[in-house]
Design an enzyme around this catalytic site. Structure first.
Site, PDB file in Angstrom:
ATOM      1  N   ARG A  32      12.420  91.516  71.176  1.00 27.17           N
ATOM      2  CA  ARG A  32      13.559  91.219  72.045  1.00 27.17           C
ATOM      3  C   ARG A  32      13.407  89.848  72.735  1.00 27.17           C
ATOM      4  NH1 ARG A  32      15.515  93.448  77.663  1.00 27.17           N
ATOM      5  NH2 ARG A  32      17.779  93.297  77.400  1.00 27.17           N
ATOM      6  N   HIS A  62      16.057  86.877  72.791  1.00 19.60           N
ATOM      7  CA  HIS A  62      16.604  86.327  74.036  1.00 19.60           C
ATOM      8  C   HIS A  62      16.230  84.859  74.230  1.00 19.60           C
ATOM      9  CE1 HIS A  62      17.926  90.135  76.417  1.00 19.60           C
ATOM     10  NE2 HIS A  62      18.222  90.220  75.144  1.00 19.60           N
ATOM     11  N   ASN A  65      18.055  89.788  81.622  1.00 20.48           N
ATOM     12  CA  ASN A  65      16.594  89.726  81.505  1.00 20.48           C
ATOM     13  C   ASN A  65      15.845  90.320  82.694  1.00 20.48           C
ATOM     14  OD1 ASN A  65      16.522  88.395  78.999  1.00 20.48           O
ATOM     15  ND2 ASN A  65      16.707  86.373  79.961  1.00 20.48           N
ATOM     16  N   HIS A  76      16.785  98.141  67.601  1.00 17.75           N
ATOM     17  CA  HIS A  76      16.833  99.235  68.575  1.00 17.75           C
ATOM     18  C   HIS A  76      16.272 100.530  67.975  1.00 17.75           C
ATOM     19  CE1 HIS A  76      20.040  97.275  71.436  1.00 17.75           C
ATOM     20  NE2 HIS A  76      18.942  96.580  71.350  1.00 17.75           N
TER      21      HIS A  76
HETATM   22  C1  HEM Z   1      24.204  93.305  69.995  1.00 19.99           C
HETATM   23  C2  HEM Z   1      24.015  93.213  71.240  1.00 19.99           C
HETATM   24  C3  HEM Z   1      22.825  93.754  71.988  1.00 19.99           C
HETATM   25  C4  HEM Z   1      22.890  94.300  73.219  1.00 19.99           C
HETATM   26  C5  HEM Z   1      24.137  94.473  74.082  1.00 19.99           C
HETATM   27  C6  HEM Z   1      21.549  94.699  73.576  1.00 19.99           C
HETATM   28  C7  HEM Z   1      21.208  95.274  74.780  1.00 19.99           C
HETATM   29  C8  HEM Z   1      19.976  95.801  75.072  1.00 19.99           C
HETATM   30  C9  HEM Z   1      19.661  96.530  76.266  1.00 19.99           C
HETATM   31  C10 HEM Z   1      20.633  96.803  77.408  1.00 19.99           C
HETATM   32  C11 HEM Z   1      18.370  96.927  76.186  1.00 19.99           C
HETATM   33  C12 HEM Z   1      17.594  97.730  77.217  1.00 19.99           C
HETATM   34  C13 HEM Z   1      17.023  96.809  78.267  1.00 19.99           C
HETATM   35  C14 HEM Z   1      16.514  97.546  79.475  1.00 19.99           C
HETATM   36  O1  HEM Z   1      17.110  98.557  79.854  1.00 19.99           O
HETATM   37  O2  HEM Z   1      15.497  97.121  80.068  1.00 19.99           O
HETATM   38  C15 HEM Z   1      17.855  96.439  74.937  1.00 19.99           C
HETATM   39  C16 HEM Z   1      16.586  96.628  74.495  1.00 19.99           C
HETATM   40  C17 HEM Z   1      16.085  96.094  73.323  1.00 19.99           C
HETATM   41  N1  HEM Z   1      16.743  95.212  72.492  1.00 19.99           N
HETATM   42 FE1  HEM Z   1      18.724  94.831  72.480  1.00 19.99          FE
HETATM   43  N2  HEM Z   1      20.694  94.389  72.555  1.00 19.99           N
HETATM   44  C18 HEM Z   1      21.432  93.795  71.568  1.00 19.99           C
HETATM   45  C19 HEM Z   1      20.921  93.263  70.396  1.00 19.99           C
HETATM   46  C20 HEM Z   1      19.586  93.169  70.106  1.00 19.99           C
HETATM   47  C21 HEM Z   1      19.034  92.363  69.066  1.00 19.99           C
HETATM   48  C22 HEM Z   1      19.833  91.448  68.145  1.00 19.99           C
HETATM   49  C23 HEM Z   1      17.673  92.539  69.095  1.00 19.99           C
HETATM   50  C24 HEM Z   1      16.582  91.929  68.266  1.00 19.99           C
HETATM   51  C25 HEM Z   1      16.725  91.107  67.285  1.00 19.99           C
HETATM   52  C26 HEM Z   1      17.404  93.475  70.151  1.00 19.99           C
HETATM   53  C27 HEM Z   1      16.165  93.975  70.475  1.00 19.99           C
HETATM   54  C28 HEM Z   1      15.913  94.879  71.479  1.00 19.99           C
HETATM   55  C29 HEM Z   1      14.661  95.600  71.609  1.00 19.99           C
HETATM   56  C30 HEM Z   1      13.507  95.568  70.653  1.00 19.99           C
HETATM   57  C31 HEM Z   1      14.756  96.350  72.796  1.00 19.99           C
HETATM   58  C32 HEM Z   1      13.693  97.223  73.453  1.00 19.99           C
HETATM   59  C33 HEM Z   1      12.866  96.343  74.370  1.00 19.99           C
HETATM   60  C34 HEM Z   1      11.718  97.027  75.106  1.00 19.99           C
HETATM   61  O3  HEM Z   1      11.480  98.212  74.946  1.00 19.99           O
HETATM   62  O4  HEM Z   1      11.042  96.319  75.869  1.00 19.99           O
HETATM   63  N3  HEM Z   1      18.578  93.813  70.759  1.00 19.99           N
HETATM   64  N4  HEM Z   1      18.849  95.752  74.279  1.00 19.99           N
END
Ligand code: HEM
Ligand SMILES: *[C@@H]1O[C@H](CO)[C@@H](O)[C@H](O)[C@H]1NC(C)=O
Length: 320
Positions: free
Chosen positions: A62, A66, A94, A193
């Site tokens: 992530r 970002h 973030n 995800h």
């Molecule tokens: C399409 C739009 C996307 C949205 C709206 C989105 C939104 C989010 C949100 C809200 C979280 C949880 C953050 C939290 O509650 O602390 C999250 C986690 C995550 N996102 Fe996305 N995301 C998107 C696309 C992506 C993409 C493109 C990737 C990677 C290439 C990605 C990788 C991740 C990963 C791996 C996590 C887990 C992080 C952790 O456990 O520390 N996301 N995302």
């Protein structure tokens, strides 16, 4: 034999070398001569970090995403508040959720020991994301290298360009298009995800007031995410309820069962133009993995600083 094609080729190569755009070509071999042990060194740090905490793999993937979506893949996200008042770490998308900074800093420390001032933080983060994927059973790919680090960060650009969990499919498609990524890339990349966690406040409204959700799944998530969101805003839930710690295609199977955790997950399968891609990935895990790897390479190509632009930071979280 007529040697003119060779001369033409030589001139053409010279022109390429001299042209300012030449440096824009990243290459997996970039450090082969200048720091041949860089990749092994980074991998060792990432493997250790992920074996200590599986979720770190998700956090690093992530973090690279970002980084790339804000001013390009230039390590701008890594700059701390002490380094710049514009720190992207404070952006809405973030703050309190981006993590893994200390792991990238640790990898940098190891790389600096063997080749000081050579390997950029932006490249270390790109390699870390790939190594993190591999460490939890995800695909591997040849990371293109040669990015340099920014001297600036922008919280405002981060808030503008990083996706929001409340956006519609149309908005996600257009946000990704602005970064040169198509709807297929959006779906493949969202497949990350399949690992990691989200905080209650990011899915609260969906589990209490959205009908496009499996009722049993909503009830299960409500147990750790109270109706009064203030009673547990940062409580965590796995983004993939089946296998949160391994990289597979269950994420897409969940979406088909209306068990996407975030609204931004479920919009990918909700009667819209990406439904067929979700179905394809749910049936064909190896196609998902090859498309994911290709999309990560494409994402890693977003507006790098190359040639004489930018700097090589000594410490990833601070400016030299
Ligand atoms: C399409 C739009 C996307 C949205 C709206 C989105 C939104 C989010 C949100 C809200 C979280 C949880 C953050 C939290 O509650 O602390 C999250 C986690 C995550 N996102 Fe996305 N995301 C998107 C696309 C992506 C993409 C493109 C990737 C990677 C290439 C990605 C990788 C991740 C990963 C791996 C996590 C887990 C992080 C952790 O456990 O520390 N996301 N995302
Ligand atoms: C419910 O979720 C779906 C799929 O994520 C989304 O398209 C729809 O806009 C949401 N409805 C509300 C009222 O939030």
């Amino acid at each position: 034999m007529n040697s003119s094609p060779n001369i033409t080729f030589a001139l053409f190569s010279l022109l390429l070398l001299l042209s300012p755009t030449y440096g824009a070509h990243l290459s997996p071999k970039f450090y082969d001569k200048s720091c041949p042990k860089a990749l092994n060194t980074i991998r060792a740090t990432i493997k250790t970090a992920v074996s200590r905490e599986r979720r770190m793999a998700a956090s690093l993937v992530r973090l690279h995403f970002h980084d790339c979506f804000v001013q390009g893949c230039d390590a701008s996200i890594l700059l701390s508040e002490q380094a710049t008042p514009n720190s992207e770490r404070n952006a809405l998308q973030n703050r309190g959720s981006a993590r893994g900074f200390e792991v990238v800093d640790a990898a940098k420390v190891e790389v600096e020991k063997i080749c000081p001032g050579v390997v950029s933080c932006a490249d270390i983060l790109a390699v870390a994301a790939r190594d993190a994927s591999v460490a939890v059973g995800g695909p591997s790919w040849a990371v293109k290298l040669g990015r340099r680090d920014s001297k600036t960060a922008s919280r405002a650009l981060a808030e503008r360009d990083l996706p929001l969990f409340t956006s519609s499919l149309k908005e996600h498609i257009s946000n990704f298009a602005k970064k040169g990524l198509n709807a297929r890339d959006l779906v493949a990349l969202s497949g990350s995800h399949t690992i990691g966690q989200a905080q209650c406040f990011t899915f609260h409204d969906r589990i209490y007031s959205n009908s496009t959700i499996d009722p049993g799944f909503a009830r299960k998530r409500q147990q750790q995410c109270p109706r009064n969101v203030n009673d547990g805003a940062s409580n965590l839930a796995p983004l993939d309820l089946v296998t949160p710690n391994s990289f597979d295609n269950n994420y897409f199977k969940n979406l088909i069962q209306k068990k996407g955790l975030l609204q931004s997950d479920q919009v990918l399968f909700n009667g819209g133009s990406t439904d067929n891609i979700v179905v394809e990935y749910s049936k064909n895990p190896s196609k998902f993995k090859t498309d994911f790897a290709a999309a990560m390479i494409k994402m890693g190509d977003i507006s790098p600083l190359t040639g004489s632009k930018g700097i090589i930071r000594k410490i990833c979280s601070s400016l030299n």
